[in-house]
Design an enzyme around this catalytic site. Structure first.
Site, PDB file in Angstrom:
ATOM      1  N   ALA A 192       0.828  -1.208   0.000  1.00  0.00           N
ATOM      2  CA  ALA A 192       0.000   0.000   0.000  1.00  0.00           C
ATOM      3  C   ALA A 192       0.860   1.256   0.000  1.00  0.00           C
ATOM      4  CB  ALA A 192      -0.939  -0.001   1.203  1.00  0.00           C
ATOM      5  N   ASP A 193       1.891   1.291   0.816  1.00  0.00           N
ATOM      6  CA  ASP A 193       2.799   2.435   0.850  1.00  0.00           C
ATOM      7  C   ASP A 193       3.524   2.606  -0.480  1.00  0.00           C
ATOM      8  OD1 ASP A 193       2.395   3.548   3.351  1.00  0.00           O
ATOM      9  OD2 ASP A 193       3.881   2.296   4.335  1.00  0.00           O
ATOM     10  N   LEU A 194       4.109   1.519  -0.971  1.00  0.00           N
ATOM     11  CA  LEU A 194       4.893   1.602  -2.198  1.00  0.00           C
ATOM     12  C   LEU A 194       4.003   1.907  -3.393  1.00  0.00           C
ATOM     13  CD1 LEU A 194       7.275  -1.415  -1.533  1.00  0.00           C
ATOM     14  CD2 LEU A 194       7.793   1.020  -1.289  1.00  0.00           C
TER      15      LEU A 194
END
Length: 407
Positions: free
Chosen positions: A179-181
């Site tokens: 999700a972050d990447l």
């Protein structure tokens, strides 16, 4: 921009040469985005507080020198300015930098940048050409916009975890921070699009990306399967819901991944395994047949694959034209000759450590290639340099350092 051995920064050709990024982000999503921009040639000034700096400097062990390995993974090619945003002098410095920036990137909880005086409305009023990228958990609109965002929560809420894991097991998150990447990549795409739009309009815009939106967008065919059938998708382990056989299998001594993506590959695969009687079996003749009868077919394939080693099957299936690969450990993957040939593992100069081994850039441009110039900066390494470029005298810089407005 590139950093020479003397520590001075000079221009270097790159796709984003001449673009300045004021990076107010920390942790992973924003720093990953700003690293992509830096690799493409942008001058990225990473703003960190005057205390601990970016949180991930302390997210260890393991550590490389004083900073955690985690921090080193997404902060190469940047300059570090350590400043106290809560001080008037510190905020003024950041505002002056924003006036000269092409891009401001932030991943505060929505509302925080505005309270600091660094929101899009305030900065774009001063610099109408500014492209302002925001990454947050849920975006700047909607009923959840005020919540803090975390990678694992976005994976869970998006449905991604519900289709990750073995069929009868519990839901699991990705082994990497998807999700972050993913949000970092989406905001980078948005920023580059806004830069291009600015060429014709002369004005920037706000790029609003959320972890949750990014994860939902990755559902692609999984969501479309649901729209088409009304059946809630489940977990298939390493297998594919729409293609059979397309999954990991155990061999005589290890695991391999097989991707039989069409009926021609199926005939080659079955023949290579010695399962000649299955090639034209009506239960398995087409992919829809194989998907329908997967519970019958997969045990037959598994039994056949135990007869040889992973290397033997990889060689044999590759020769037959069937996509196959070993399920590598991280260590094995990083040692692959293909990864080495593509410069996906590099050693970069570091001010304190001398050299730091890190990952390379997957973006290969023929005319303006990415440049990996320097490993992550130490906290505040470029504070005096950045302030001097703003026109501050050495006496003024000294007073700011003494007052704690910068470090």
């Amino acid at each position: 921009m590139t950093e020479q051995s003397t520590g001075a920064w000079v221009e270097r050709a790159g796709a984003l040469r001449g673009i300045r990024v004021l990076d107010l982000t920390r942790i992973l999503s924003g720093p990953f985005a700003s690293m992509i921009l830096a690799d493409l040639g942008a001058d990225v000034i990473k703003v960190e507080d005057t205390k601990g700096g970016d949180d991930t400097r302390h997210w260890g062990p393991p550590f490389l020198g004083e900073d955690a390995a985690y921090f080193h993974s997404v902060n190469r090619n940047k300059r570090s300015l350590s400043v106290d945003l809560k001080s008037g002098a510190g905020l003024d410095i950041v505002l002056r930098l924003a006036d000269t920036a092409d891009i401001v990137l932030e991943n505060f909880r929505p509302g925080t940048a505005e309270r600091l005086g660094l929101g899009y409305a305030a900065l774009s009023a001063r610099n109408p050409r500014l492209v302002y990228g925001s990454v947050s958990g849920y975006g700047h609109t909607g009923p959840l916009s005020g919540r803090a965002g975390y990678d694992a929560i976005a994976q869970a809420m998006s449905g991604a975890m519900s289709v990750t894991g073995v069929k009868d097991g519990e839901a699991v998150r990705f082994g990497i921070a998807g999700a972050d990447l993913g949000a970092g990549m989406w905001v980078t795409i948005g920023i580059l699009s806004a830069l291009w739009s600015r060429e014709s309009t002369g004005v920037g815009q706000h790029v609003d990306v959320s972890l949750l939106d990014g994860q939902v967008s990755w559902l692609t065919y999984v969501a479309q399967n649901y729209f088409a059938s009304g059946v809630t998708p489940g977990r298939f382990g390493s297998a594919h819901p729409n293609i059979v056989p397309y999954q990991g299998f155990s061999t005589g001594d290890g695991e391999i991944m097989v991707a039989v993506g069409n009926d021609g590959l199926w005939r080659r695969f079955a023949s290579a395994l010695g399962l000649h009687e299955l090639v034209d079996d009506p239960r398995f003749a087409t992919n829809p047949d194989r998907v329908t009868n997967r519970d019958v077919l997969l045990p037959l394939i598994s039994a056949a694959l135990t007869a040889r080693s992973a290397v033997e099957w990889s060689d044999l299936l590759t020769e037959a034209g069937v996509p196959v690969g070993p399920i590598n450990t991280v260590a094995e993957a990083l040692e692959l000759p293909q990864i080495q040939a593509r410069e996906m593992v590099v050693d970069l100069p570091h001010t304190v450590e001398g050299r730091v081994r890190t990952l390379g850039s997957p973006i290969k441009l023929s005319g303006t290639p990415t440049t990996l110039r320097h490993a992550s900066p130490t906290q505040g390494e470029h504070t005096s340099e950045v302030l001097a470029a703003l026109g501050l005298s050495q006496d003024e810089i000294g007073r700011l350092l003494a007052d704690g407005a910068v470090r």
